[in-house]
Design an enzyme around this catalytic site. Structure first.
Site, PDB file in Angstrom:
ATOM      1  N   CYS B 149       0.849  -1.204   0.000  1.00 47.21           N
ATOM      2  CA  CYS B 149       0.000   0.000   0.000  1.00 47.21           C
ATOM      3  C   CYS B 149       0.878   1.245   0.000  1.00 47.21           C
ATOM      4  O   CYS B 149       1.357   1.687   1.047  1.00 47.21           O
ATOM      5  CB  CYS B 149      -0.916  -0.021   1.229  1.00 47.21           C
ATOM      6  SG  CYS B 149      -1.965   1.438   1.351  1.00 47.21           S
ATOM      7  N   CYS B 152      -0.514   4.157   1.978  1.00 46.37           N
ATOM      8  CA  CYS B 152      -0.328   4.019   3.432  1.00 46.37           C
ATOM      9  C   CYS B 152       1.087   4.388   3.832  1.00 46.37           C
ATOM     10  O   CYS B 152       1.313   5.105   4.803  1.00 46.37           O
ATOM     11  CB  CYS B 152      -0.545   2.569   3.883  1.00 46.37           C
ATOM     12  SG  CYS B 152      -2.130   1.867   3.472  1.00 46.37           S
ATOM     13  N   ASP B 153       2.065   3.845   3.098  1.00 41.95           N
ATOM     14  CA  ASP B 153       3.438   3.815   3.586  1.00 41.95           C
ATOM     15  C   ASP B 153       4.409   4.705   2.813  1.00 41.95           C
ATOM     16  O   ASP B 153       5.587   4.787   3.174  1.00 41.95           O
ATOM     17  CB  ASP B 153       3.963   2.362   3.537  1.00 41.95           C
ATOM     18  CG  ASP B 153       3.075   1.420   4.324  1.00 41.95           C
ATOM     19  OD1 ASP B 153       2.414   1.895   5.267  1.00 41.95           O
ATOM     20  OD2 ASP B 153       3.027   0.226   3.996  1.00 41.95           O
TER      21      ASP B 153
END
Lengths: 235, 330
Positions: B149, B152-153
């Protein structure tokens, strides 16, 4: 300028009608004018104010981190911005639900859900999880590291919050990883959600309730926790 | 962070307000055709799908034998037409990834990235492009530089070099997100060409900090406590090692996609869902169609026919009919 647009405000207002008991948000802030010590304190305060205005069952108490040291210590607040979500009213109660860093992006939904959760205290955990929680022998501190752009993170945070509501021994924190780089470094957070339990149990991803509990129950095994501490020190 | 603040404070995981009649997970020929028939029967239908080129048909370059479509068109174009037709009858398509489901609850709950959705009936049409095996080092370094992701990261890799492995629009969109943070994005496309809409390919190749490797197979993710690099086999040059600190994996394979079901439905020995003649699974109100069943010929027209059959069976149950109705206009 308002942070919440009209549509979001209406949706939150509608969601908050499901509150049964009053909730108090205790916000810790300082240096709200762009100081380096808290990049998003001002926005977090504004957000909390806007949300608190959407229900007469919701109140906001603003505390200054460097001045209200006792209050911060009493609520276990060691970094800012922080929001402690407390049950208010006739039977006030601190379930141990905390948000560190601004609850923006996907975590805004978590923030609203945390208010509802503390208000009605319906954790919806399985009977097996409740049995496991009843066997806890010592306090459990769950920290869930998130980023605002992580769609998987709210599930991990809300599960931790539900456990906190269900057990007086569990405290659960949402921690916005980018705002607290020293913690991200300390707990080796390179991906989110990453859940840290009692400093040494690390879980990647938004895992199901059963799996999280399997990991969490290691806290009862002192020998295992000691092994994990040694492992943690060596890495 | 500043960008995410501008993204608005959406109630993404708020309780669902609407209960759909049917949620179809997967928008390939089986799912899209089921949606077409369901929507035409005036059933409130939501299709949740990862993208036009996320599945087998969307990745197919040329289709020349789909009945009624004499001209040679791409699989993505054919699928687009199916979806448009379904939308014209009132079906709703949502580009999202389903993370998990609760199929035993009533209504059925579908947990996706953008929220939780509920429906009286669920149709599983996720196809069979799941990954069969991990790359060496992938599991060991998950959360230590390996991620699925980018949104996300991505922020953890500010100023660092990263690799993205994949060839779909999902992989490209994630790589584009990473260009905002990473100093360089090495895009490892396992096929000789990217399988994505032209505009996305152009956008990717126009990025100054993206290096595209075509025909690049990710062999191993290197590192002990942290990702330090990737070992890649290039069709043209052989094996190379790229020094990266993050690897974002969006590869596909040939297994039925059932991981999000969390064991709620029985699988065959080969990992396929099992259904009866009306495409009902073992759980009431849960149907499965298309390549996720594995017991049929992998052709779009066959998958579409299964979608239609399942839709008629669902309509019969939801409308409490004794028999399947083949023409809902009567």
């Amino acid at each position: 300028m308002s942070l919440l647009d009209d549509r979001t405000r209406q949706e939150v207002q509608k969601a908050l009608t499901a509150m049964t008991e009053p909730v108090k948000l205790v916000l810790f802030t300082q240096g709200e004018f762009g100081s380096l010590e808290c990049e998003y304190c001002r926005e977090t305060r504004q957000l909390a104010e806007e949300v608190a205005a959407l229900s007469d069952k919701l109140t906001l108490e603003v505390r200054y981190f460097s001045k209200d040291i006792e209050a911060a210590q009493a609520l276990g607040v060691d970094k800012i911005p922080a929001i402690a979500v407390l049950r208010d009213g006739k039977a006030p109660h601190d379930f141990g639900v905390r948000l560190f860093g601004i609850p923006s992006g996907y975590e805004f939904g978590t923030f609203v859900q945390s208010i509802l959760l503390v208000s009605h205290a319906k954790h919806d955990l399985s009977p097996h999880t409740l049995e496991q929680l009843a066997q806890l022998k010592q306090p459990v501190h769950i920290q869930v590291f998130v980023t605002p752009t992580c769609p998987y993170c709210p599930r991990a945070v809300l599960l931790a919050f539900r456990l906190a509501v269900a057990s007086p021994l569990v405290r659960a924190d949402m921690v916005e990883a980018i705002e607290f780089p020293h913690l991200s470094s300390r707990y080796q957070v390179h991906g989110v959600p990453r859940t840290v339990i009692n400093e040494v149990i690390h879980i990647e991803g938004a895992v199901p309730e059963g799996l999280l509990m399997e990991e969490l129950m290691q806290v009862n095994d002192e020998a295992q926790m000691q092994r994990l501490r040694e492992l943690h020190r060596s890495t | 962070m500043a960008d995410s603040l501008e993204l608005a404070f959406a109630l993404n995981n708020a309780a669902p307000e609407q209960i759909w009649d049917v949620i179809v997970v997967g928008g390939g020929p089986a799912g899209a055709t089921a949606a077409l028939y369901l929507a035409r029967a005036d059933l409130k239908t939501l299709v949740i799908d990862r993208g036009l080129t996320a599945g087998a048909l969307g990745l197919t370059g040329r289709i020349a034998n789909y009945p009624g479509v004499p001209e040679e068109i791409s699989g993505a174009e054919l699928l687009y037409r199916m979806r448009q037709q379904a939308e014209r009858f009132g079906a709703t398509f949502l580009q999202d990834k389903v993370q998990s489901v609760d199929l035993e609850s009533d209504p059925k709950l579908v947990f996706a990235n953008t929220g939780t959705y509920s429906a009286r009936v669920a149709v599983i049409a996720t196809g069979s492009m799941g990954r069969s095996q991990r790359v060496k080092g992938e599991d060991e370094l998950l959360g230590r530089g390996v991620s699925y992701c980018a949104t996300c990261d991505g922020a953890f890799f500010r100023g660092q070099e990263v690799a993205v492995a994949g060839n779909t629009d999902e992989a490209i969109e994630e790589a584009l997100f990473l260009t905002r943070f990473a100093s360089r994005v090495h895009f490892l496309c396992p096929t000789p060409q990217l399988k994505a809409p032209e505009h996305l390919v152009h956008e990717l190749t126009a990025q100054p900090n993206v290096k595209l490797y075509l025909g690049a197979t990710l062999r191993e993710i290197l590192g002990t406590d942290q990702v330090t690099g990737v070992r890649v086999n290039l069709r043209s040059e052989g094996e190379i090692v790229l020094p990266v600190s993050g690897v974002f994996v969006y590869l596909q394979g040939g297994r039925p996609i059932t991981d999000f079901l969390g064991g709620q439905l029985p699988l065959s020995e080969t990992g396929c869902l099992q259904v009866d003649a009306e495409f009902r699974t073992a759980l009431p109100g849960v149907y499965a169609v298309g390549d996720v069943l594995c017991n049929h010929i992998k052709q779009a027209v066959v998958a579409a026919a299964e979608g239609a059959s399942a839709a008629m069976s669902i309509e019969k149950v939801l409308r409490r009919r004794k028999q399947i109705a083949v023409d809902w206009s009567k």
